[in-house]
Motif scaffolding. Structure first.
Motif, short mmCIF file in Angstrom:
data_model
loop_
_atom_site.label_atom_id
_atom_site.label_comp_id
_atom_site.label_asym_id
_atom_site.label_seq_id
_atom_site.Cartn_x
_atom_site.Cartn_y
_atom_site.Cartn_z
N LYS A 24 -14.03 5.29 13.80
CA LYS A 24 -15.22 4.85 14.61
C LYS A 24 -16.10 5.94 14.44
CE LYS A 24 -17.54 2.46 17.83
NZ LYS A 24 -17.89 1.29 17.21
N THR A 25 -17.33 5.63 13.94
CA THR A 25 -18.36 6.72 13.79
C THR A 25 -19.36 6.62 14.96
OG1 THR A 25 -19.86 4.89 12.54
CG2 THR A 25 -18.23 6.48 11.29
N GLN A 26 -20.35 7.54 15.15
CA GLN A 26 -21.25 7.78 16.30
C GLN A 26 -22.29 6.79 16.08
OE1 GLN A 26 -20.25 10.30 18.42
NE2 GLN A 26 -21.91 9.81 19.84
N GLU A 46 -27.90 8.19 11.54
CA GLU A 46 -28.72 8.68 12.66
C GLU A 46 -27.83 10.10 13.11
OE1 GLU A 46 -29.63 6.56 16.07
OE2 GLU A 46 -30.91 5.22 14.73
N TYR A 47 -26.53 10.15 12.69
CA TYR A 47 -25.74 11.28 12.98
C TYR A 47 -25.06 11.85 11.67
CZ TYR A 47 -25.88 11.31 18.13
OH TYR A 47 -26.62 11.22 19.41
N LEU A 48 -24.71 12.85 11.59
CA LEU A 48 -24.19 13.35 10.37
C LEU A 48 -22.95 14.14 10.97
CD1 LEU A 48 -24.01 14.44 7.36
CD2 LEU A 48 -24.97 16.44 7.96
N GLN A 49 -21.65 13.30 10.35
CA GLN A 49 -20.39 13.76 10.82
C GLN A 49 -19.36 13.99 9.70
OE1 GLN A 49 -20.06 9.68 13.38
NE2 GLN A 49 -18.69 11.26 14.31
N TRP A 82 -16.77 18.11 13.02
CA TRP A 82 -18.29 18.48 13.22
C TRP A 82 -19.09 17.48 13.02
CZ3 TRP A 82 -22.24 18.44 9.50
CH2 TRP A 82 -23.60 19.24 9.98
N LYS A 83 -20.29 17.70 13.93
CA LYS A 83 -21.18 16.61 13.84
C LYS A 83 -22.68 17.17 14.44
CE LYS A 83 -20.44 14.22 18.35
NZ LYS A 83 -20.22 13.14 19.06
N THR A 84 -23.63 16.57 13.79
CA THR A 84 -24.97 16.83 14.21
C THR A 84 -25.92 15.80 14.40
OG1 THR A 84 -26.90 18.60 13.97
CG2 THR A 84 -25.54 17.76 12.18
N ARG A 85 -27.07 15.79 15.12
CA ARG A 85 -28.04 14.67 14.81
C ARG A 85 -29.35 15.42 14.16
NH1 ARG A 85 -29.75 10.44 19.62
NH2 ARG A 85 -31.10 8.79 18.05
N PRO A 86 -29.60 15.09 13.01
CA PRO A 86 -30.80 15.72 12.28
C PRO A 86 -31.98 15.05 12.88
CG PRO A 86 -29.03 14.63 10.75
CD PRO A 86 -28.84 14.35 11.89
N ALA A 87 -33.12 15.59 12.44
CA ALA A 87 -34.54 15.16 12.98
C ALA A 87 -34.77 13.53 12.44
CB ALA A 87 -35.66 16.03 12.67
#
Length: 206
Positions: A24-26, A46-49, A82-87
């Motif tokens: 299940k992805t973000q 929209e997210y990088l996981q 790890w995950k982040t939300r790029p611009a």
């Protein structure tokens, strides 16, 4: 709903695909990429996981030829490290051949981001024990990135292919980017001459 794929007959042997895990992805995934040894992969939108395969003796997948349909299916386990939300939402994503770097870019984006894991800068001849690797996976990892600027929107990215068995740092990573100005640019990772550590500073080469 479970989809049963029709077996492919090849030289008298039966092959078929079996679902081993669900993740299940973000967000909605627009692109994804495996690392060099298939122990991690990235999903992006929209997210990088970043996802890591959990090593579990009870969940190893075993492929048998001519297996009986009544044999229970075994599953594998994946966890988000790890995950982040790029611009901007990510449209392009690619892992380097040695798995130490990955590059991302968004739609209509003039900047390519080259990501690297902060904890993994080490000498090429250094090795980690299995316990150290396990502890590194369990701890919180972080990533940083450098920008590769382009005059117009980026249309594609691709890493140079090298053998995954080559020691890290022995050959610098190289990245090709294409742009709407009809120019492909080759970027090279700088290598320090004495210790071979990747400096993660990328130079533009014509």
């Amino acid at each position: 709903m479970k989809i049963q794929l029709k077996p492919l007959f090849f030289q008298g042997l039966d092959y078929w695909w079996v679902e081993t895990a669900r993740i299940k992805t973000q967000c909605k995934v627009t692109t994804l990429a495996w690392n060099h040894d298939a122990t991690r992969f990235l999903t992006a939108g929209e997210y990088l996981q970043l996802w890591q395969h959990e090593v579990n003796e009870d969940s190893k997948v075993k492929f048998d030829i001519g297996i009986d349909e009544s044999t229970p299916e075994k599953t594998t386990s994946w966890s988000c490290l790890w995950k982040t939300r790029p611009a901007n939402s990510i449209e392009f994503l690619a892992y380097s051949s040695d798995g130490s770097l990955f590059a991302t870019a968004g739609a209509n984006d003039r900047l390519v981001r080259v990501w690297y894991q902060n904890q993994q800068l080490m000498l090429p001849n250094q090795s980690l024990s299995q316990e150290a690797i396990r502890q590194a996976v369990c701890s919180n990892i972080t990533f940083s990135f450098v920008y590769l600027a382009h005059p117009q929107s980026v249309t594609g990215i691709s890493w140079r292919k090298t053998s995954k068995y080559m020691p890290r740092g022995s050959v610098g990573n190289m990245l090709v980017t294409s742009c709407q100005d009809n120019i492909c640019r080759i970027w090279s990772e700088t290598i320090l001459p004495e210790d071979g550590i990747g400096n993660v500073q990328l130079l533009f080469i014509l």
